[in-house]
Scaffold this motif. Sequence first.
Motif, PDB file in Angstrom:
ATOM      1  N   ARG A   1      50.233  38.774  43.087  1.00  0.00           N
ATOM      2  CA  ARG A   1      49.370  40.003  42.958  1.00  0.00           C
ATOM      3  C   ARG A   1      48.382  39.903  43.727  1.00  0.00           C
ATOM      4  O   ARG A   1      47.771  38.732  43.866  1.00  0.00           O
ATOM      5  CB  ARG A   1      49.142  40.205  41.292  1.00  0.00           C
ATOM      6  CG  ARG A   1      50.361  40.215  40.323  1.00  0.00           C
ATOM      7  CD  ARG A   1      51.380  41.242  40.571  1.00  0.00           C
ATOM      8  NE  ARG A   1      50.825  42.473  40.353  1.00  0.00           N
ATOM      9  CZ  ARG A   1      51.463  43.790  40.672  1.00  0.00           C
ATOM     10  NH1 ARG A   1      52.890  43.550  40.908  1.00  0.00           N
ATOM     11  NH2 ARG A   1      51.124  44.993  40.254  1.00  0.00           N
ATOM     12  N   SER A   2      47.718  40.862  44.051  1.00  0.00           N
ATOM     13  CA  SER A   2      46.445  40.886  44.875  1.00  0.00           C
ATOM     14  C   SER A   2      45.351  40.867  44.006  1.00  0.00           C
ATOM     15  O   SER A   2      45.537  41.087  42.759  1.00  0.00           O
ATOM     16  CB  SER A   2      46.266  42.154  45.610  1.00  0.00           C
ATOM     17  OG  SER A   2      46.179  43.292  44.766  1.00  0.00           O
ATOM     18  N   ALA A   3      44.063  40.489  44.387  1.00  0.00           N
ATOM     19  CA  ALA A   3      43.085  40.393  43.441  1.00  0.00           C
ATOM     20  C   ALA A   3      42.663  41.672  42.989  1.00  0.00           C
ATOM     21  O   ALA A   3      42.318  41.953  41.924  1.00  0.00           O
ATOM     22  CB  ALA A   3      41.651  39.893  44.321  1.00  0.00           C
ATOM     23  N   ALA A   4      42.707  42.808  43.845  1.00  0.00           N
ATOM     24  CA  ALA A   4      42.606  44.129  43.318  1.00  0.00           C
ATOM     25  C   ALA A   4      43.399  44.270  42.226  1.00  0.00           C
ATOM     26  O   ALA A   4      43.197  45.283  41.030  1.00  0.00           O
ATOM     27  CB  ALA A   4      42.667  45.111  44.426  1.00  0.00           C
ATOM     28  N   ASP A   5      44.754  44.204  42.262  1.00  0.00           N
ATOM     29  CA  ASP A   5      45.925  44.441  41.258  1.00  0.00           C
ATOM     30  C   ASP A   5      45.449  43.909  40.158  1.00  0.00           C
ATOM     31  O   ASP A   5      45.309  44.410  38.774  1.00  0.00           O
ATOM     32  CB  ASP A   5      47.108  44.001  41.533  1.00  0.00           C
ATOM     33  CG  ASP A   5      47.854  45.276  42.695  1.00  0.00           C
ATOM     34  OD1 ASP A   5      47.344  46.083  42.690  1.00  0.00           O
ATOM     35  OD2 ASP A   5      48.695  44.696  42.967  1.00  0.00           O
ATOM     36  N   VAL A   6      44.995  42.588  40.024  1.00  0.00           N
ATOM     37  CA  VAL A   6      44.569  41.688  38.821  1.00  0.00           C
ATOM     38  C   VAL A   6      43.459  42.260  38.263  1.00  0.00           C
ATOM     39  O   VAL A   6      43.218  42.314  36.991  1.00  0.00           O
ATOM     40  CB  VAL A   6      44.349  40.315  39.117  1.00  0.00           C
ATOM     41  CG1 VAL A   6      43.946  39.513  37.836  1.00  0.00           C
ATOM     42  CG2 VAL A   6      45.606  39.506  39.737  1.00  0.00           C
ATOM     43  N   CYS A   7      42.468  42.651  39.112  1.00  0.00           N
ATOM     44  CA  CYS A   7      41.117  43.300  38.510  1.00  0.00           C
ATOM     45  C   CYS A   7      41.501  44.654  37.742  1.00  0.00           C
ATOM     46  O   CYS A   7      40.934  44.789  36.703  1.00  0.00           O
ATOM     47  CB  CYS A   7      40.100  43.535  39.527  1.00  0.00           C
ATOM     48  SG  CYS A   7      39.315  42.183  40.009  1.00  0.00           S
TER      49      CYS A   7
ATOM     50  N   LEU B   1      38.782  43.492  34.901  1.00  0.00           N
ATOM     51  CA  LEU B   1      37.867  42.291  35.343  1.00  0.00           C
ATOM     52  C   LEU B   1      37.081  42.702  36.798  1.00  0.00           C
ATOM     53  O   LEU B   1      37.562  43.473  37.383  1.00  0.00           O
ATOM     54  CB  LEU B   1      38.699  41.129  35.828  1.00  0.00           C
ATOM     55  CG  LEU B   1      39.343  40.477  34.758  1.00  0.00           C
ATOM     56  CD1 LEU B   1      40.193  39.149  35.101  1.00  0.00           C
ATOM     57  CD2 LEU B   1      38.243  39.867  33.827  1.00  0.00           C
ATOM     58  N   SER B   2      35.841  42.246  36.801  1.00  0.00           N
ATOM     59  CA  SER B   2      35.169  42.431  38.033  1.00  0.00           C
ATOM     60  C   SER B   2      35.702  41.377  39.030  1.00  0.00           C
ATOM     61  O   SER B   2      36.356  40.725  38.615  1.00  0.00           O
ATOM     62  CB  SER B   2      33.711  42.126  37.756  1.00  0.00           C
ATOM     63  OG  SER B   2      33.467  40.758  37.609  1.00  0.00           O
TER      64      SER B   2
ATOM     65  N   GLN C   1      37.129  37.864  38.179  1.00  0.00           N
ATOM     66  CA  GLN C   1      38.515  37.358  38.710  1.00  0.00           C
ATOM     67  C   GLN C   1      38.422  35.890  39.614  1.00  0.00           C
ATOM     68  O   GLN C   1      39.206  35.004  39.391  1.00  0.00           O
ATOM     69  CB  GLN C   1      39.191  38.520  39.281  1.00  0.00           C
ATOM     70  CG  GLN C   1      40.697  38.227  39.653  1.00  0.00           C
ATOM     71  CD  GLN C   1      40.968  37.500  41.262  1.00  0.00           C
ATOM     72  OE1 GLN C   1      41.898  37.048  41.472  1.00  0.00           O
ATOM     73  NE2 GLN C   1      39.640  37.821  42.089  1.00  0.00           N
ATOM     74  N   ARG C   2      37.464  35.946  40.320  1.00  0.00           N
ATOM     75  CA  ARG C   2      37.251  34.879  41.340  1.00  0.00           C
ATOM     76  C   ARG C   2      36.801  33.642  40.562  1.00  0.00           C
ATOM     77  O   ARG C   2      37.503  32.537  40.676  1.00  0.00           O
ATOM     78  CB  ARG C   2      36.388  35.094  42.494  1.00  0.00           C
ATOM     79  CG  ARG C   2      36.814  35.905  43.648  1.00  0.00           C
ATOM     80  CD  ARG C   2      35.924  35.890  44.794  1.00  0.00           C
ATOM     81  NE  ARG C   2      34.535  36.339  44.514  1.00  0.00           N
ATOM     82  CZ  ARG C   2      34.152  37.495  44.716  1.00  0.00           C
ATOM     83  NH1 ARG C   2      34.791  38.435  45.274  1.00  0.00           N
ATOM     84  NH2 ARG C   2      32.866  37.852  44.331  1.00  0.00           N
ATOM     85  N   VAL C   3      36.089  33.679  39.564  1.00  0.00           N
ATOM     86  CA  VAL C   3      35.894  32.547  38.812  1.00  0.00           C
ATOM     87  C   VAL C   3      36.858  31.772  38.020  1.00  0.00           C
ATOM     88  O   VAL C   3      37.223  30.785  37.969  1.00  0.00           O
ATOM     89  CB  VAL C   3      34.718  32.867  37.783  1.00  0.00           C
ATOM     90  CG1 VAL C   3      34.467  31.935  36.763  1.00  0.00           C
ATOM     91  CG2 VAL C   3      33.351  33.432  38.434  1.00  0.00           C
TER      92      VAL C   3
END
Length: 212
Positions: free
Chosen positions: A170-176, A181-182, A186-188
């Motif tokens: 999944r992309s970061a945007a999808d997960v957020c 999540l911000s 998400q990165r943390v």
Amino acid sequence: MGAVLPADDVLVAGLRAGDEETFACLLNGWSGSMLRLARSFVSTTATAEEVVQDTWLAVFQGIERFEGRSSLQTWVYRILVNIARKRGSREQRTVPWTSLLPDEGPTVDPARFRGADDPYPGDWLTSPGGWPDTESEVLAHEVRATVAATIESLPIRQQVVLTLRDIDGRSAADVCALLDLSMANQRVLLHRARAAVRAELERYFTTSGVES
């Protein structure tokens, strides 16, 4: 990563037709990560399993209304998150995804990761020392078992974010969007989860005497 699923239009047509093979394909491909995601909102694995079952029931009941404005998987996971949140709320769970308490410190030296201006921020600059390079070694049963055990031992939020990003792709945007999540949070979570797995693999290769 498992077998590649058919295109969304094929899956949607199969679900609308009540095709058992399509359903089995989706169960095999998604149920593991769906269970982990549900488990992050509710207090027991048994309840998480009920959430997954309720999600599939809602998918079957609502598949005619699926318009394709998002991927089928994102649509299914959003249904799951909504159901899981309601169940978690009834259980009076009070720790939301966005309330990330500060950790004791970085899992590994931040200097070992690429900076924010790098095309691949957060990735490792170089593989930790002592890692094998050949595919046959990396795919060894012991290594896979070590990775699986480490992922299972992670805090639920880290486990789910790592699974969605690195296993489900999944992309970061999808997960957020799925987890509310911000991007920073998400990165943390992803950074700490990846660092924990890397650290455990370093220990594995060091103690097993494997050399690159």
